[in-house]
Design a protein around this motif. Structure first.
Motif, PDB file in Angstrom:
ATOM      1  N   MET A 211       0.829  -1.206   0.000  1.00 21.50           N
ATOM      2  CA  MET A 211       0.000   0.000   0.000  1.00 21.50           C
ATOM      3  C   MET A 211       0.864   1.259   0.000  1.00 21.50           C
ATOM      4  O   MET A 211       0.560   2.238  -0.692  1.00 21.50           O
ATOM      5  N   GLU A 212       1.934   1.237   0.757  1.00 19.20           N
ATOM      6  CA  GLU A 212       2.849   2.383   0.774  1.00 19.20           C
ATOM      7  C   GLU A 212       3.466   2.610  -0.595  1.00 19.20           C
ATOM      8  O   GLU A 212       3.653   3.761  -1.028  1.00 19.20           O
ATOM      9  N   GLU A 213       3.782   1.523  -1.304  1.00 19.80           N
ATOM     10  CA  GLU A 213       4.351   1.659  -2.634  1.00 19.80           C
ATOM     11  C   GLU A 213       3.317   2.191  -3.617  1.00 19.80           C
ATOM     12  O   GLU A 213       3.650   3.014  -4.491  1.00 19.80           O
ATOM     13  N   LEU A 214       2.081   1.762  -3.500  1.00 21.89           N
ATOM     14  CA  LEU A 214       1.015   2.304  -4.355  1.00 21.89           C
ATOM     15  C   LEU A 214       0.885   3.815  -4.162  1.00 21.89           C
ATOM     16  O   LEU A 214       0.729   4.561  -5.133  1.00 21.89           O
ATOM     17  N   ILE A 215       0.950   4.239  -2.923  1.00 23.52           N
ATOM     18  CA  ILE A 215       0.858   5.679  -2.629  1.00 23.52           C
ATOM     19  C   ILE A 215       2.046   6.420  -3.241  1.00 23.52           C
ATOM     20  O   ILE A 215       1.897   7.497  -3.829  1.00 23.52           O
ATOM     21  N   ARG A 216       3.240   5.840  -3.121  1.00 24.19           N
ATOM     22  CA  ARG A 216       4.424   6.485  -3.706  1.00 24.19           C
ATOM     23  C   ARG A 216       4.278   6.613  -5.216  1.00 24.19           C
ATOM     24  O   ARG A 216       4.555   7.670  -5.792  1.00 24.19           O
ATOM     25  N   LEU A 217       3.818   5.546  -5.867  1.00 23.34           N
ATOM     26  CA  LEU A 217       3.659   5.569  -7.324  1.00 23.34           C
ATOM     27  C   LEU A 217       2.569   6.550  -7.742  1.00 23.34           C
ATOM     28  O   LEU A 217       2.682   7.204  -8.785  1.00 23.34           O
ATOM     29  N   ALA A 233       0.638  -1.769 -13.539  1.00 21.65           N
ATOM     30  CA  ALA A 233       1.761  -2.705 -13.613  1.00 21.65           C
ATOM     31  C   ALA A 233       2.127  -3.224 -12.228  1.00 21.65           C
ATOM     32  O   ALA A 233       2.351  -4.428 -12.027  1.00 21.65           O
ATOM     33  N   TYR A 234       2.168  -2.333 -11.257  1.00 21.65           N
ATOM     34  CA  TYR A 234       2.522  -2.754  -9.902  1.00 21.65           C
ATOM     35  C   TYR A 234       1.420  -3.633  -9.305  1.00 21.65           C
ATOM     36  O   TYR A 234       1.710  -4.659  -8.658  1.00 21.65           O
ATOM     37  N   SER A 235       0.172  -3.257  -9.521  1.00 21.91           N
ATOM     38  CA  SER A 235      -0.949  -4.025  -8.975  1.00 21.91           C
ATOM     39  C   SER A 235      -0.992  -5.424  -9.565  1.00 21.91           C
ATOM     40  O   SER A 235      -1.265  -6.409  -8.859  1.00 21.91           O
ATOM     41  N   ARG A 236      -0.698  -5.517 -10.849  1.00 24.57           N
ATOM     42  CA  ARG A 236      -0.720  -6.827 -11.506  1.00 24.57           C
ATOM     43  C   ARG A 236       0.408  -7.708 -10.976  1.00 24.57           C
ATOM     44  O   ARG A 236       0.219  -8.904 -10.725  1.00 24.57           O
ATOM     45  N   ALA A 237       1.579  -7.118 -10.768  1.00 22.99           N
ATOM     46  CA  ALA A 237       2.725  -7.887 -10.286  1.00 22.99           C
ATOM     47  C   ALA A 237       2.578  -8.281  -8.814  1.00 22.99           C
ATOM     48  O   ALA A 237       3.200  -9.252  -8.373  1.00 22.99           O
ATOM     49  N   ASN A 238       1.753  -7.533  -8.082  1.00 23.41           N
ATOM     50  CA  ASN A 238       1.621  -7.794  -6.643  1.00 23.41           C
ATOM     51  C   ASN A 238       0.179  -8.122  -6.250  1.00 23.41           C
ATOM     52  O   ASN A 238      -0.223  -7.902  -5.092  1.00 23.41           O
ATOM     53  N   ALA A 239      -0.574  -8.654  -7.198  1.00 21.25           N
ATOM     54  CA  ALA A 239      -1.981  -8.963  -6.942  1.00 21.25           C
ATOM     55  C   ALA A 239      -2.158  -9.959  -5.810  1.00 21.25           C
ATOM     56  O   ALA A 239      -3.134  -9.903  -5.049  1.00 21.25           O
ATOM     57  N   SER A 240      -1.216 -10.875  -5.659  1.00 18.48           N
ATOM     58  CA  SER A 240      -1.329 -11.883  -4.604  1.00 18.48           C
ATOM     59  C   SER A 240      -1.238 -11.267  -3.211  1.00 18.48           C
ATOM     60  O   SER A 240      -1.724 -11.850  -2.233  1.00 18.48           O
ATOM     61  N   ILE A 241      -0.624 -10.100  -3.111  1.00 12.79           N
ATOM     62  CA  ILE A 241      -0.520  -9.401  -1.830  1.00 12.79           C
ATOM     63  C   ILE A 241      -1.673  -8.432  -1.646  1.00 12.79           C
ATOM     64  O   ILE A 241      -2.268  -8.339  -0.565  1.00 12.79           O
ATOM     65  N   LEU A 242      -2.032  -7.734  -2.693  1.00 19.25           N
ATOM     66  CA  LEU A 242      -3.033  -6.673  -2.605  1.00 19.25           C
ATOM     67  C   LEU A 242      -4.466  -7.187  -2.576  1.00 19.25           C
ATOM     68  O   LEU A 242      -5.358  -6.528  -2.026  1.00 19.25           O
ATOM     69  N   LEU A 243      -4.709  -8.357  -3.160  1.00 18.41           N
ATOM     70  CA  LEU A 243      -6.073  -8.864  -3.292  1.00 18.41           C
ATOM     71  C   LEU A 243      -6.220 -10.193  -2.552  1.00 18.41           C
ATOM     72  O   LEU A 243      -5.255 -10.943  -2.424  1.00 18.41           O
ATOM     73  N   PRO A 244      -7.442 -10.506  -2.084  1.00 18.60           N
ATOM     74  CA  PRO A 244      -7.672 -11.776  -1.387  1.00 18.60           C
ATOM     75  C   PRO A 244      -7.339 -12.971  -2.270  1.00 18.60           C
ATOM     76  O   PRO A 244      -7.602 -12.967  -3.479  1.00 18.60           O
ATOM     77  N   SER A 245      -6.802 -13.998  -1.687  1.00 19.23           N
ATOM     78  CA  SER A 245      -6.343 -15.166  -2.452  1.00 19.23           C
ATOM     79  C   SER A 245      -7.489 -15.976  -3.038  1.00 19.23           C
ATOM     80  O   SER A 245      -7.309 -16.677  -4.028  1.00 19.23           O
ATOM     81  N   GLU A 246      -8.697 -15.874  -2.435  1.00 17.61           N
ATOM     82  CA  GLU A 246      -9.802 -16.723  -2.887  1.00 17.61           C
ATOM     83  C   GLU A 246     -10.532 -16.174  -4.116  1.00 17.61           C
ATOM     84  O   GLU A 246     -11.492 -16.776  -4.591  1.00 17.61           O
ATOM     85  N   LEU A 247     -10.103 -15.036  -4.649  1.00 21.06           N
ATOM     86  CA  LEU A 247     -10.781 -14.449  -5.802  1.00 21.06           C
ATOM     87  C   LEU A 247     -10.591 -15.305  -7.050  1.00 21.06           C
ATOM     88  O   LEU A 247      -9.531 -15.897  -7.267  1.00 21.06           O
ATOM     89  N   THR A 248     -11.627 -15.335  -7.885  1.00 23.46           N
ATOM     90  CA  THR A 248     -11.497 -15.969  -9.188  1.00 23.46           C
ATOM     91  C   THR A 248     -10.631 -15.095 -10.083  1.00 23.46           C
ATOM     92  O   THR A 248     -10.346 -13.931  -9.751  1.00 23.46           O
ATOM     93  N   GLU A 249     -10.221 -15.620 -11.230  1.00 21.55           N
ATOM     94  CA  GLU A 249      -9.394 -14.852 -12.157  1.00 21.55           C
ATOM     95  C   GLU A 249     -10.127 -13.596 -12.624  1.00 21.55           C
ATOM     96  O   GLU A 249      -9.531 -12.516 -12.743  1.00 21.55           O
ATOM     97  N   GLU A 250     -11.426 -13.734 -12.876  1.00 21.51           N
ATOM     98  CA  GLU A 250     -12.218 -12.582 -13.319  1.00 21.51           C
ATOM     99  C   GLU A 250     -12.294 -11.525 -12.220  1.00 21.51           C
ATOM    100  O   GLU A 250     -12.125 -10.325 -12.486  1.00 21.51           O
ATOM    101  N   MET A 251     -12.535 -11.946 -10.983  1.00 18.77           N
ATOM    102  CA  MET A 251     -12.604 -11.002  -9.866  1.00 18.77           C
ATOM    103  C   MET A 251     -11.243 -10.367  -9.607  1.00 18.77           C
ATOM    104  O   MET A 251     -11.153  -9.190  -9.235  1.00 18.77           O
ATOM    105  N   ARG A 252     -10.190 -11.133  -9.785  1.00 17.27           N
ATOM    106  CA  ARG A 252      -8.833 -10.595  -9.624  1.00 17.27           C
ATOM    107  C   ARG A 252      -8.588  -9.478 -10.622  1.00 17.27           C
ATOM    108  O   ARG A 252      -8.027  -8.429 -10.286  1.00 17.27           O
TER     109      ARG A 252
END
Length: 373
Positions: A211-217, A233-252
């Protein structure tokens, strides 16, 4: 799925239940009213837009105690600040008008009946809308504006002191759930609080760092297109941290798009870097044109969006409430959430399940303060 209210978004789970069940909102005022109700069209002082709202005032205008202008929180809001069929500004307007005050509440620019473009608007831009409302009231309703009060909720609590410092002649401010720290700290603290309240687990250090990195960017130089690209780009590379693990690919994928949209607009860049303390500090050397009027700040104990433990101590210091003879007050209501209800958890997914729209003790606190001025 996801729920979106203005610029705020959160995960939402739907369950099969009663079809067409109508929410119970007992405080929502219904006509006939024992006071005057007028629709008003307000020209902006500099932009080619019209702000549309509702003005309520006592039938005996000579006995009107003053005018209260309501200022909504972040995101596009209608004049009632409607959320989950709750209409907190309609409730406040009704209560205050019955108590002797005129109340003006308006649709935000580019929402409801108001015109204009909100895409590039920042907190400072929105402050000029309130300045226009104040000027309109003073010009067309002088009998109602011998005293003027600004009541700001959430981001509205940032806007109210800006307007008072710029225009002057404001009798008092009421700030409900208002930030006193930078927007970056607001975002970090609310994200952690909502996650912990929802999952029962403290936010992980990895999520905090992301979250701190998102704010910096989001606050680096660049136009909205550049910001959007690096956030995505950052959100896609760090989706496993930023988003819940149980999401489907579409929800991700939806989650990535939501983060990108939220973190790459002009409003969020301004909000993350803006420091409300500069305006709120009664000893500020920067704002000497007009002093800060008497101010009441109210914080809720279960507010997970503007946390009292983060904002209330500094607000007390800025307003000098511990000093002798101070007209300012900071009030703590332990059971109140961010949208002014008595609550248990205080998370956004609880708002719609509560029947209460505005806690009576909060309304009484506001009335008492206004009457004291």
């Amino acid at each position: 799925g996801e729920f979106r209210q203005g610029r705020f978004g959160t995960a939402m789970t739907l369950y099969r239940g009663l079809d067409g069940a109508k929410a119970y909102r007992p405080q929502t005022p219904v006509p006939p009213f024992p006071y005057e109700v007028e629709d008003v069209d307000i020209p902006h002082k500099s932009a080619d837009i019209t702000i549309v709202g509702t003005l309520t005032y006592p039938k005996e205008t000579a006995h009107t105690k003053g005018t209260v202008i309501l200022i909504s929180g972040s995101g596009l809001q209608d004049r009632d600040e409607t959320i989950f069929e709750h209409k907190p500004f309609a409730v406040l307007a009704d209560e205050l008008t019955r108590h002797g005050y005129a109340v003006l509440r308006c649709d935000d620019r580019n929402f409801g009946e108001s015109t204009g473009d909100a895409a590039l608007a920042t907190t400072d831009t929105l402050a000029t809308d309130i300045e226009s409302e104040l000027a309109f009231m003073r010009k067309h309703y002088p009998q109602l504006t011998k005293k003027v009060f600004l009541l700001g909720h959430s981001e509205g609590g940032i806007i109210a002191p800006i307007v008072a410092r710029q225009i002057g002649g404001v009798t008092g401010l009421v700030l409900v759930g208002a930030p006193s720290v930078k927007g970056s700290e607001i975002l970090l603290s609310q994200n952690a609080a909502i996650e912990e309240a929802t999952t029962g687990q403290p936010q992980s250090p990895a999520k905090r760092a992301a979250m701190e990195e998102l704010i910096r960017l989001a606050t680096l130089p660049g136009d909205s297109t550049e910001v959007s690209k690096r956030i995505e780009a950052y959100s896609r590379a760090n989706a496993s941290i930023l988003l819940p693990s149980e999401l489907t690919e579409e929800m991700r994928e939806q989650g990535i798009k939501l983060i990108t949209a939220q973190m790459s607009n002009p409003w969020i860049k301004h909000f993350l870097t803006y420091d409300p303390a500069r305006v709120l500090d009664i000893a500020s050397a920067e704002y000497t044109k007009h002093p800060l009027p008497a101010t009441l700040a109210i914080y809720g104990g279960v507010d997970t969006q503007v946390l009292q433990e983060v904002n209330m101590p500094l607000m007390k210091e800025l307003l000098g409430v511990n000093g002798t003879g101070s007209r300012n007050k900071v009030v703590y209501l332990p059971e109140i959430n961010h949208i002014m209800q008595r609550a248990i958890m205080g998370t956004p997914n609880e708002y719609g399940f509560l029947d209460e729209t505005v806690a009576p003790e909060l309304i009484q606190t506001i009335k008492d303060f206004l009457d004291s001025l």
